[in-house]
Structure formats: structure tokens, C-alpha cells
Motif scaffolding. Structure first.
Motif, PDB file in Angstrom:
ATOM      1  N   ASP A 148      35.419  28.013  33.539  1.00 46.24           N
ATOM      2  CA  ASP A 148      35.518  27.934  35.002  1.00 46.24           C
ATOM      3  C   ASP A 148      34.148  27.887  35.675  1.00 46.24           C
ATOM      4  O   ASP A 148      33.673  28.864  36.239  1.00 46.24           O
ATOM      5  N   ASP A 190      40.483  36.326  35.756  1.00 43.14           N
ATOM      6  CA  ASP A 190      41.149  35.038  35.481  1.00 43.14           C
ATOM      7  C   ASP A 190      40.131  34.003  35.010  1.00 43.14           C
ATOM      8  O   ASP A 190      40.515  32.922  34.563  1.00 43.14           O
ATOM      9  N   ASN A 191      38.853  34.326  35.092  1.00 39.70           N
ATOM     10  CA  ASN A 191      37.809  33.380  34.691  1.00 39.70           C
ATOM     11  C   ASN A 191      37.104  33.821  33.413  1.00 39.70           C
ATOM     12  O   ASN A 191      36.005  33.362  33.116  1.00 39.70           O
ATOM     13  N   TYR A 245      49.076  32.866  35.090  1.00 39.05           N
ATOM     14  CA  TYR A 245      48.233  34.026  34.797  1.00 39.05           C
ATOM     15  C   TYR A 245      47.917  34.747  36.094  1.00 39.05           C
ATOM     16  O   TYR A 245      48.196  34.228  37.188  1.00 39.05           O
ATOM     17  N   ARG A 294      43.341  33.329  29.280  1.00 33.46           N
ATOM     18  CA  ARG A 294      42.342  34.187  29.925  1.00 33.46           C
ATOM     19  C   ARG A 294      42.770  35.653  29.872  1.00 33.46           C
ATOM     20  O   ARG A 294      43.933  35.939  29.589  1.00 33.46           O
TER      21      ARG A 294
HETATM   22 MG    MG Z   1      39.638  30.342  37.836  1.00 31.42          MG
END
Ligand code: MG
Ligand code: AMP
Length: 529
Positions: free
Chosen positions: A287, A277-278, A94, A207
Motif C-alpha cells: 500500500d 490494514d496496510n 478486511y 493483511r
Molecule cells: Mg490500505
């Protein structure tokens, strides 16, 4: 190796690796992975895995036997040393926007998915080890995690679940028996710390950045395949993929993301690193890094030292940042649409959905049966202003407010007595500030007098007594680093019933002690983990 019978009850059905394209290169070296959704990997072998704690609710959800965690095999499997039949370990590809900038490929640099299990609830649950060694996405990193950050992730994800906040779960926390070098504050003072692995559990770890990387690379065909997979496996109620389904999918992500952030605001959680990405496509908290819990109510507070300058991820800004992240996700989905109108409409609706959710949530914290419009908005606004005048512990304040006597003839002093514990510096309550607090409490009493029946119960069901205060996590870590896991286990237990009075556990409901005010780990956290 043969495994104890109560471990082999895990029933794997690996949809992600079965249905999406794998990286053709099997080497573990850092690289750009094109045309694939994941790379198969082998977890590291650790010297001496040992279980610190496990969540019995998650074990039950996965269909593990009641005593499964007691065997050595459990610690070895959930450190990554052994693989159960049916596991198919892989790291996901990702990308993401970090602190507002496109960062390109990120991927599971220190997370290894083991496979999907049929849960006792009928859903698929992905098992994922965090800190189990390098993958092609590790870039310069070692793929490992330290005990400090693993205790924080393990405890917080379970605490959030019991608070009713959408979140990934944690099955286990295992020490690896090895040391990991970390420079906690990036100041040239590296230290060896004990290593650990958390087994995270979620229906999926997809994500926003999973879609972004495909769009950024112009991999339209895979973007469509990946989106179709996401919809069929996680959003089947939306129907077979089509442009209308893609629109409904994005609208749902907007709604669940808004609802998740409203829940963070309710309990005083600051994620600290809301990079794209979180953010989970399921609208779940994911995360747990340099997150923190609000102590004194300060909308400008961020726990993350890396964020101290811009305060992008401060408490009061989380709703707006989530919308910014949704815009990045919308941009990534554009190639699937003939017209961008449905994406724009959903992003625009987000603001009103979030605002409405926040108003209703605040009304419930105050014990109102519903939010009555402008007058209530003004009352809530005045409370924020009163919070700004003196350091006020959010959690203690709302819990105390439930006990305020709202009878018309109660003196302001008496009412203030019910919330006085929330004040960090009692002298700040001098003169005008005290008067303003008393005035607010009078208005509040007038507002709720007619609905006082059951008010305390309603409030105590949404205003937790026990949260994973930053200093509590740090005390548990200090002990665990000396080999004593008792506080990790005790906090896990206390945080299973965050809304209940637990008379023998009052000490864990206390506001931040003075020693914790400036202590690293309590008030300042770095991304180093
Ligand atoms: Mg992360
Ligand atoms: P995070 O800040 O945890 O969201 O991580 C951002 C990216 O860095 C992700 O791709 C992680 O997998 C990666 N990463 C973080 N720590 C490490 C590590 N110790 N080793 C390898 N990759 C890491």
C-alpha cells in the motif's frame, strides 16, 4: 474476445476464492459483509486504456511472453476491461486500526483481485488491480486511482524490490483515458486528474486487518478457517495447523515484520500510513500511499499531511508502530489459543529482534564486519547526534562515507570533503559543527582502519546511490500528466540498479533541489489518491 497467445500463458489457480467463503450477495452496493472472506465483483470498463509502463521482471515471473505488453489486449486486461480465461475477480473483506483507532470493516474499496497465477518460480502470485472501480467495500469512494498516486506506487514498489526490501510488486501502469476528481489537500479545491490502474502482484494481499475483522465480529469459526488457509497456502513450512503452528505463524510474522522495518530504516523509507490494514501478513511493504524518502536525516519526519499533527508514522517511530500493530494482530488471534502466553512472548521478543536487526543493519551501513557492542553503539549514537546538527542527506552521506580515507595521517578536512555533498546548507557546518563532524570521522577512521579492505564495496552494496527521491517521483508525474511518460520509464530503469554507479544518470542521485523543499508532492503528501 480472443487474446494474443502470449497473454493466455497465464496459468490461473485461484486458491483464495476456491477455499474461502464468498459473500452470497452479488450486488456492488456498499455494505457490511458478514461470514465471508470476499465478494465477487466486476471491474469497471474504461474509455481508453493505454499502457504507460510495465515491469519486465514481473512479466517474466508470471510467465508472460516477452512481447505480451505490446498488444492493446494487455492494456485492456490490466485496466480490468477484459478478463482472461481463469480469472475470478473479487474484493477482499478486511478491517483495520487507522491512526490507532479501530475503524471496523474497510476491505478492498478500490482494489480488485483478478486471481492467482502459477509463477515461473513455482509460487502462486495474486494479480490485483488498484483503481479498477467500486466494490462493496468502497464506502463513499469511487474505487478509482489517479495517475499521480499510481506512478508513485508503480515506481516505488519496483524500486524497493531492486533495493532488496520485501515488497509487493507491480506488473503494469495503465492510463484509463478518463478523468477522476480529487481534492488533493482536502481544502475545497477539487480538480480533475487523469485516472490510472496499477496491476499489483504479491504472493498474497492478506493483511493484519484480515484477521482483526473476523475477531472483532466474533466469527471464530471463519477466523480459524482463514488462519488455516493462510498457513497452508503461505506458511506450509510450519506444518499442519495446530496451536503450536499458530504460535509459530505469529512468531514468523513478528520476525518478518521487524526485518521489513529494519530494511526501511536502511534505505530511508517512510511508509506514512502504517495502519493495520496496510501491513501484509508476509512482512512485505504494501500500500504505497503518502510514503516518502528521507532526505535530510530527521527521525521525526513524516511525509503524510494527515499525520503531521501526531507524527505517529514518523521515520524513527516505525519500529515501535509495527510492534503496536503486531499487538493488534495478536489480539485478533487470541480466540485460537487456550493460553495467550505464546502470543505475549512473541510480541515481547519483537523488541529485541528489531533492536538487534537495527544495530546490525547500521553496522553494515558503516562498513563494519560486525557490530562490536557498546563502543559501536556509542559511535552510531554520536553519528545520529551529528546528523541532528545540520541538514544532512542520508543517502548521499552514506555513499560518500565509503570513500573516506581512513589512513591515520589523513586530515579531518580531507575526510569531511568526502561527505560534504550531503550537506544541504553548507553554512550550517560552521565552527563547532564542523569540528564535531571531523571528530566523528576521526573516530570512525580509527574503528574501520583494520577492516578497510573491501569496505567501500561492502558499504556500496547496502547504501544505495539511487532511491526514488520524492522530487524525482514528482518530476515524473508532472511530465506524465502532460502526456510524456519518458521519465517514468527512465526512473524505472535507473532504479533497477540502485547500488551501481550509473555515470550518465548522476542527476537522479542528486539531493533534493531547493524548489522541492516545500512543494506539495515533494515534501508533503496527502492520502488523497
Ligand atoms: Mg490500505
Ligand atoms: P488506504 O488509506 O489506501 O489504506 O485505504 C483505506 C480504505 O479506504 C481501504 O478500504 C480502501 O480500499 C479505501 N479507499 C481508499 N480510496 C478509495 C477510493 N477512491 N474508493 C473507494 N475506496 C477507497
Amino acid at each position: 474476445m480472443t487474446f494474443p497467445a502470449d497473454l493466455t500463458t497465464l496459468d490461473f489457480d485461484n486458491r483464495f476464492t476456491r477455499e474461502l467463503p464468498a459473500d452470497k450477495d452479488a450486488s456492488p452496493y456498499p455494505r457490511q459483509v458478514m461470514g465471508a472472506s470476499y465478494s465477487r465483483v466486476t471491474p469497471k470498463q474504461f474509455a481508453a486504456p493505454k499502457l504507460v509502463a510495465h515491469s519486465r521482471e514481473v512479466a517474466e515471473l508470471l510467465g508472460l511472453g516477452e512481447n505480451a505488453h505490446t498488444s492493446d489486449a494487455f492494456a485492456r486486461v490490466f485496466a480490468g476491461n477484459e478478463q482472461l480465461p481463469g480469472m475470478d475477480p473479487f474484493a477482499m473483506c478486511y478491517g483495520g486500526h487507522q491512526f490507532g483507532n479501530w475503524a471496523g470493516q474497510l476491505g478492498d474499496g478500490r482494489a480488485i483481485n483478478l486471481g492467482e497465477v502459477h509463477g515461473t518460480d513455482g509460487a502462486h502470485w495474486m494479480l490485483q488491480l488498484k483503481g479498477a472501480g467500486q466494490t462493496p467495500y468502497s464506502r463513499g469512494g469511487d474505487g478509482l486511482a489517479v495517475l499521480r498516486s499510481s506512478v508513485r506506487e508503480f515506481l516505488c514498489s519496483e524500486a524497493m524490490f531492486h533495493l532488496g526490501v520485501p515488497t509487493t510488486r507491480a506488473l503494469s501502469l495503465v492510463r484509463t483515458g478518463e478523468l477522476v476528481e480529487r481534492d488533493m489537500f482536502y481544502d475545497g479545491n477539487p480538480k480533475d486528474e487523469p485516472g490510472a490502474v496499477v496491476c499489483r502482484v504479491a504472493r498474497s494481499f492478506i493483511r493484519f486487518g484480515s484477521f482483526e475483522i473476523l475477531a472483532a465480529r466474533g466469527e471464530k469459526e471463519l477466523l480459524q478457517k482463514f488462519t488455516d488457509f493462510t498457513i497452508r497456502s503461505l506458511f506450509p513450512h510450519l506444518g499442519e495447523p495446530s496451536q503450536a503452528t499458530y504460535a509459530a505463524f505469529f512468531e514468523e510474522v513478528c520476525r518478518t515484520t521487524a526485518a521489513m522495518v529494519v530494511e526501511w530504516m536502511r534505505v530511508g523509507f517512510v511508509h506514512g500510513v502504517m495502519n493495520t490494514d496496510n501491513l501484509s501478513i508476509l512482512g512485505e511493504t504494501i500500500d504505497y500511499g503518502p510514503y516518502g524518502w528521507l532526505e535530510n536525516f530527521d527521525p521525526n519526519w513524516t511525509p503524510n499531511t494527515t499525520d503531521a499533527h501526531g507524527r505517529r508514522y514518523r521515520f524513527g517511530h516505525q519500529g515501535r508502530v509495527a510492534q503496536w500493530n503486531l499487538v493488534q494482530l495478536a489480539n485478533a488471534l487470541v480466540p485460537l489459543f487456550d493460553s495467550t502466553k505464546p502470543l505475549e512472548a512473541a510480541v515481547n521478543d519483537y523488541a529485541s529482534v528489531y533492536e538487534k536487526g537495527w544495530r546490525e543493519m547500521m553496522a553494515s551501513k558503516l562498513g563494519f564486519s560486525e557490530h562490536n557492542g557498546d563502543d559501536d553503539a556509542a559511535l552510531i549514537g554520536e553519528l545520529m547526534a551529528v546528523f541532528d546538527l545540520a541538514e544532512t542527506d542520508m543517502t548521499v552521506f552514506f555513499r560518500g562515507l565509503a570513500d573516506v580515507d581512513v589512513a591515520a595521517d589523513t586530515r579531518a578536512d580531507e575526510r569531511i570533503g568526502a561527505v560534504i555533498d550531503a550537506y544541504y546548507v553548507p553554512t550550517q557546518l560552521a565552527g563547532g559543527v564542523r569540528e564535531r563532524l571531523g571528530g566523528w570521522l576521526d573516530r570512525y577512521a580509527d574503528r574501520v582502519r583494520d577492516e578497510d579492505d573491501g569496505r567501500a564495496e561492502r558499504m556500496n552494496a547496502v547504501n544505495p546511490k539511487y532511491v526514488l527521491r520524492n522530487y524525482l517521483a514528482q518530476l515524473a508525474i508532472d511530465k506524465a500528466e502532460k502526456g510524456d511518460d519518458s521519465l517514468v520509464i527512465e526512473l524505472l530503469d535507473v532504479l533497477r540498479r540502485p547500488y551501481d554507479e550509473q555515470p550518465t544518470k548522476e542527476e537522479h542521485a542528486a539531493k533534493r533541489p531547493d524548489w522541492a523543499r516545500e512543494r506539495p508532492g515533494c515534501s508533503m503528501l496527502s492520502c488523497s489518491s
